[in-house]
Write an enzyme that holds these catalytic residues in place. Structure first.
Site, short mmCIF file in Angstrom:
data_model
loop_
_atom_site.label_atom_id
_atom_site.label_comp_id
_atom_site.label_asym_id
_atom_site.label_seq_id
_atom_site.Cartn_x
_atom_site.Cartn_y
_atom_site.Cartn_z
N SER A 182 15.25 -16.41 35.89
CA SER A 182 15.06 -16.26 37.34
C SER A 182 15.93 -15.13 37.86
O SER A 182 17.12 -15.03 37.50
CB SER A 182 15.41 -17.55 38.08
OG SER A 182 15.37 -17.36 39.48
N SER A 211 11.13 -10.62 38.40
CA SER A 211 11.16 -10.47 39.87
C SER A 211 12.18 -9.43 40.31
O SER A 211 12.98 -9.67 41.22
CB SER A 211 11.43 -11.82 40.54
OG SER A 211 10.46 -12.77 40.21
N GLU A 333 5.66 -14.47 42.23
CA GLU A 333 5.52 -15.60 43.14
C GLU A 333 4.11 -15.69 43.75
O GLU A 333 3.72 -16.77 44.22
CB GLU A 333 6.57 -15.52 44.25
CG GLU A 333 6.41 -14.34 45.18
CD GLU A 333 7.53 -14.25 46.20
OE1 GLU A 333 7.29 -13.67 47.27
OE2 GLU A 333 8.64 -14.76 45.93
N ARG A 364 4.63 -23.47 36.34
CA ARG A 364 3.44 -23.01 37.04
C ARG A 364 2.35 -22.53 36.08
O ARG A 364 1.17 -22.65 36.39
CB ARG A 364 3.79 -21.89 38.03
CG ARG A 364 4.43 -22.42 39.30
CD ARG A 364 4.70 -21.34 40.32
NE ARG A 364 5.28 -21.92 41.53
CZ ARG A 364 5.96 -21.24 42.42
NH1 ARG A 364 6.17 -19.95 42.26
NH2 ARG A 364 6.45 -21.84 43.49
#
EC number: 2.5.1.19
Length: 448
Positions: A182, A211, A333, A364
């Protein structure tokens, strides 16, 4: 994927024809919670205008209040909040912080405990116990904090005890972590780097940086608060100089561009036109990449201005192009929303660069595969993403779709329901995490 009981069902509506709607999106969650942290690290009150009011931001304000920060909501408009940091910049210790399922709370707030007068205990929802925490906590240990785990090592719940003395002012404190799981691990440390007597030099030891736009957002926000943060992205090293942070007296929060994805994406599934006002000309939000992605799928995208308001307008005849190998590293996201659109595409798509989504509110990737399969579609996991192979729409069928306590899985299911009658969604109210009135907004989208 495990399933919950089939209660709290919401029947996803199917439009009677092409859409024609304008949808106002609430403030950005990512910016809202970064501004709240930066305001708390300042020395003077800051008024945040257009702050998202959702479960995640309520949890963040609750965490800051526990640490002695005042968050006063304007009774005339609940999206205006004045944040007053504690006197002297010392946070209150010997307190409990409840993180819920909010990644920005569980990964940003522990850094503030470095500057508390006693230990701070962190806990959260049961689902949060599966979300990795160790990299940011390893970073805090390298800065002198003591971490006590009350369950499995590397996960909630835990206690952070601040160091008796902070690292020396003679040189930047050096921290090395693997943030592959993350970007929030890096952001959580960068946000507090200015408070360290010698600043911070943070190295990411993993091969990939997930990200990256979110990290760039953090760097920009730290600099916008008067700090000095810089990145060497090739070397995967970030540096933050020691100094005082102070946001402007009044900060306006942009709309959440990632939360625009289900609404603008709806135009591609159902056909028609959808517009979102107050679209920024420039932004650090990963959702700013959304218009280009939708255009590559066949939508016509424009940015008209009316009465000084800039819109993002998406028009589609309902035909969706598949994208082949589609690298979504920069904006993972919005992957669930894009996956919903690509279920109805004219060719397969391999969404890659999103392996870190396995560590979000739920896994996810597994969730998307399970739910696409549940309605008769075809999808499979890849090492770093998912493969979606479209089938004729007539082969898809209604089903009870799970949300796994994940707001983006709920909006994904609502998008599927635009073209597949008979979709019922378990616990659609999990969308309150970032869209407090999602059901009302969705019904309005289809009623115009």
């Amino acid at each position: 994927m495990s399933e919950t009981k089939h209660d709290n069902l919401w029947a996803a509506p199917t439009p009677g024809g092409p859409l024609d709607a304008t949808v106002t999106i609430p403030g950005s969650k990512s910016l809202s919670n970064r501004y709240l942290i930066l305001a708390a690290l300042g020395s003077k009150p800051v008024t945040l205008v257009g702050l998202l009011r959702s479960r995640d931001t309520e949890l963040m304000m609750g965490a800051l209040r526990a640490l002695g920060v005042s968050c006063e909501v304007d009774p005339k408009t609940d999206t205006t909040v004045t944040v007053t940091p504690p006197a002297g910049g010392l946070f209150r210790g010997n307190v409990d912080v409840y993180c819920g399922l909010a990644g920005t709370v569980m990964r940003f707030v522990p850094g503030l405990a470095l500057f508390a007068d006693d230990a701070v205990r962190f806990d959260g929802d049961e689902q949060a116990y599966a979300r990795p925490m160790k990299p940011v906590l390893d970073g805090l240990e390298q800065l002198g904090a003591t971490i006590e785990y009350h369950g499995e090592e590397g996960f909630l719940p835990f206690t952070v005890t601040p160091p008796k003395t902070l690292p020396s002012a003679d040189a930047p404190a050096k921290v090395s972590i693997d943030s592959s799981g993350s970007s929030q691990f890096i952001s959580g440390l960068l946000l507090v780097g200015s408070r360290l007597p010698g600043g911070l030099e943070l190295a990411h030891t993993g091969e990939r940086t997930p990200s990256l736009p979110h990290i760039r957002m953090t760097v920009a926000d730290v600099n916008g608060a008067g700090g000095h943060a810089e990145a060497d992205e090739d070397a995967r090293v970030w540096r933050v100089a020691h100094g005082s942070l102070q946001l402007s007296d009044r900060v306006v929060v942009e709309p959440d561009l990632s939360n625009a994805a289900p609404f603008l994406g709806a135009a591609l599934i159902a056909g028609g036109r959808v517009r979102v006002p107050h679209w920024p000309v420039e932004t650090t939000q990963p959702g700013g990449l959304l218009p280009g992605y939708l255009e590559s799928m066949g939508a016509r995208v424009s940015f008209p201005e009316e009465d000084g308001v800039r819109y993002c307008e998406v028009v589609s005849d309902g035909h969706v192009h598949g994208l082949g190998d589609f690298d979504l590293t920069a904006a993972g996201e919005i992957a669930p929303s894009l996956a919903a659109i690509l279920v109805f595409a004219d060719a397969p798509t391999n969404m890659i660069g999103i392996g870190h989504l396995r560590g979000h509110e739920t896994n996810r990737l597994a969730a998307l595969v399970a739910e696409i399969t549940r309605i008769g579609g075809e999808a499979s996991e890849l090492p770093d993403g998912i493969a979606i192979t479209p089938v004729p729409r007539e082969r898809l069928h209604g089903a009870v779709m799970e949300t796994y306590a994940d707001h983006r899985m709920a909006t994904f299911a609502a998008m599927i329901g635009l073209a597949v009658p008979g979709v019922n969604i378990v616990d659609v109210q999990t969308t309150r995490k970032t869209l407090p009135n999602f059901v009302g907004m969705w019904n309005e989208l289809l009623s115009r």
